[in-house]
Enzyme design. Structure first.
Site, PDB file in Angstrom:
ATOM      1  N   ASN A   9       0.867  -1.181   0.000  1.00 21.08           N
ATOM      2  CA  ASN A   9       0.000   0.000   0.000  1.00 21.08           C
ATOM      3  C   ASN A   9       0.898   1.224   0.000  1.00 21.08           C
ATOM      4  O   ASN A   9       1.458   1.583   1.030  1.00 21.08           O
ATOM      5  CB  ASN A   9      -0.911  -0.027   1.243  1.00 21.08           C
ATOM      6  CG  ASN A   9      -1.788   1.210   1.320  1.00 21.08           C
ATOM      7  OD1 ASN A   9      -1.833   2.010   0.391  1.00 21.08           O
ATOM      8  ND2 ASN A   9      -2.496   1.356   2.435  1.00 21.08           N
ATOM      9  N   TRP A  10       1.011   1.836  -1.175  1.00 20.56           N
ATOM     10  CA  TRP A  10       1.914   2.991  -1.293  1.00 20.56           C
ATOM     11  C   TRP A  10       1.311   4.258  -0.712  1.00 20.56           C
ATOM     12  O   TRP A  10       1.978   5.296  -0.630  1.00 20.56           O
ATOM     13  CB  TRP A  10       2.296   3.208  -2.767  1.00 20.56           C
ATOM     14  CG  TRP A  10       3.300   2.231  -3.294  1.00 20.56           C
ATOM     15  CD1 TRP A  10       3.985   1.298  -2.559  1.00 20.56           C
ATOM     16  CD2 TRP A  10       3.742   2.089  -4.642  1.00 20.56           C
ATOM     17  NE1 TRP A  10       4.816   0.584  -3.381  1.00 20.56           N
ATOM     18  CE2 TRP A  10       4.690   1.046  -4.670  1.00 20.56           C
ATOM     19  CE3 TRP A  10       3.422   2.722  -5.849  1.00 20.56           C
ATOM     20  CZ2 TRP A  10       5.328   0.636  -5.840  1.00 20.56           C
ATOM     21  CZ3 TRP A  10       4.038   2.323  -7.015  1.00 20.56           C
ATOM     22  CH2 TRP A  10       4.993   1.290  -7.010  1.00 20.56           C
ATOM     23  N   LYS A  11       0.034   4.224  -0.378  1.00 24.10           N
ATOM     24  CA  LYS A  11      -0.663   5.410   0.145  1.00 24.10           C
ATOM     25  C   LYS A  11      -0.402   6.599  -0.808  1.00 24.10           C
ATOM     26  O   LYS A  11      -0.231   6.380  -2.009  1.00 24.10           O
ATOM     27  CB  LYS A  11      -0.231   5.679   1.590  1.00 24.10           C
ATOM     28  CG  LYS A  11      -0.360   4.414   2.460  1.00 24.10           C
ATOM     29  CD  LYS A  11      -0.179   4.639   3.930  1.00 24.10           C
ATOM     30  CE  LYS A  11      -0.303   3.310   4.674  1.00 24.10           C
ATOM     31  NZ  LYS A  11      -0.246   3.454   6.125  1.00 24.10           N
ATOM     32  N   GLY A 169       2.332   2.609  10.971  1.00 25.74           N
ATOM     33  CA  GLY A 169       3.292   3.716  10.902  1.00 25.74           C
ATOM     34  C   GLY A 169       3.977   4.035  12.224  1.00 25.74           C
ATOM     35  O   GLY A 169       4.670   5.041  12.333  1.00 25.74           O
ATOM     36  N   SER A 206       3.439  -1.749  10.612  1.00 24.68           N
ATOM     37  CA  SER A 206       4.880  -1.710  10.941  1.00 24.68           C
ATOM     38  C   SER A 206       5.627  -2.979  10.557  1.00 24.68           C
ATOM     39  O   SER A 206       6.460  -3.484  11.327  1.00 24.68           O
ATOM     40  CB  SER A 206       5.076  -1.371  12.425  1.00 24.68           C
ATOM     41  OG  SER A 206       4.678  -0.036  12.657  1.00 24.68           O
ATOM     42  N   GLY A 227       2.950  -0.999   4.387  1.00 24.32           N
ATOM     43  CA  GLY A 227       2.920   0.426   4.056  1.00 24.32           C
ATOM     44  C   GLY A 227       4.320   0.934   3.777  1.00 24.32           C
ATOM     45  O   GLY A 227       4.894   0.681   2.696  1.00 24.32           O
TER      46      GLY A 227
HETATM   47  P1  13P Z   1       2.946   0.712   7.782  1.00 18.78           P
HETATM   48  O1  13P Z   1       3.510  -0.559   7.211  1.00 18.78           O
HETATM   49  O2  13P Z   1       3.648   1.939   7.311  1.00 18.78           O
HETATM   50  O3  13P Z   1       2.794   0.623   9.267  1.00 18.78           O
HETATM   51  O4  13P Z   1       1.446   0.862   7.190  1.00 18.78           O
HETATM   52  C1  13P Z   1       0.584  -0.204   7.270  1.00 18.78           C
HETATM   53  C2  13P Z   1      -0.618   0.101   6.488  1.00 18.78           C
HETATM   54  O5  13P Z   1      -1.369   1.001   6.815  1.00 18.78           O
HETATM   55  C3  13P Z   1      -0.868  -0.684   5.282  1.00 18.78           C
HETATM   56  O6  13P Z   1      -2.144  -0.476   4.790  1.00 18.78           O
END
Ligand code: 13P
Length: 242
Positions: A9-11, A169, A206, A227
């Site tokens: 998920n690159w957001k 995150g 994470s 993420g």
């Molecule tokens: P992180 O891996 O940055 O914690 O994000 C997880 C996430 O929200 C995936 O959708």
């Protein structure tokens, strides 16, 4: 080991140039894995990324969609449009959309129903907000409300992504054994409630190259949703490599 699904998920992180660059380099450096790999770029990058992956077994997902096929919904993108260009998956109910865009289970439910009708596979995100609030019943309520009226024959196309919000995150993940127990509880809940066995359950929050294998080795965890660590090519390649 069963085939697992690893989703990036690159957001809202990669521009078009960066998305294209990553996708091309992923193919160059990528050696075959038995796992399913799904990359979810920002919507304006999806089409270009799809073209790059067209001759590979890497799938592309969207990070959101709307609940109607078309109409006067300024700024929205439909599941029908995504499916037409070759998108296979859509992430729905992510905690960031619940927080910043006030998405409710009711809205997510409408999006899920429309996505399934348009033959997209749904990655439904759920998870408790705080570490103290480890009440599994609130997760079951979210699942129930999000999956309202979903026909049983669509459950094969749903992945439940268990993402404890506090772990997203934060640099602190849940430990893999506990994540495995929650995934097992979710599978049992879905089996009892909907008479559907072994719904796919994945973990997110994470993850990094060091801890991801411990999650992928758990029997009830069918994959991971990554993420931050999916933004870095070297880290991501380590995560998807055997
Ligand atoms: P992180 O891996 O940055 O914690 O994000 C997880 C996430 O929200 C995936 O959708």
């Amino acid at each position: 080991m069963n085939k697992k699904t690893i989703i990036a998920n690159w957001k809202m992180n990669k521009s078009l140039a960066k998305s294209i660059n990553f996708a091309k380099n992923l193919i160059k450096n990528y050696y075959e894995t038995d796992n399913n790999i799904v990359i979810c770029p920002s919507s304006i990058c999806i089409h270009d990324v799809l073209k790059i992956f067209s001759d590979t077994n890497i799938s592309v997902g969207a990070q959101n969609c709307f609940w109607a096929d078309r109409g006067a919904y300024t700024g929205e993108i439909s599941a029908e449009m995504l499916h037409e260009i070759g998108v296979e998956y859509v992430i729905l109910g992510h905690s960031e959309r619940r927080t910043y865009l006030s998405e409710t289970n009711e809205i997510i439910n409408k999006k899920i129903l429309n996505s399934l009708e348009n033959n997209l596979k749904v990655i439904l995100c759920i998870g408790e907000k705080t570490r103290q609030n480890n009440n599994i019943n609130s997760i079951f309520t979210d699942i129930e409300e999000c999956l309202k009226s979903v026909p049983k024959n669509s459950f094969n196309d749903i992945i439940v992504a268990y993402e404890p919000v506090w772990a997203i995150g934060s640099g602190v993940s849940l430990d893999p054994e506990n994540a495995n127990i929650i995934c097992e509880n979710i599978q049992e809940f879905v089996e009892n409630k909907y008479d559907f066995c072994n719904i796919k359950t994945i973990y997110g929050g994470s993850l990094n190259p060091e801890n991801s294998k411990n999650f992928l080795n758990q029997p009830k965890i069918d994959g991971i949703l990554v993420g931050n660590a999916s933004l870095d090519l070297n880290k991501f390649i380590k995560i998807i490599s055997k």
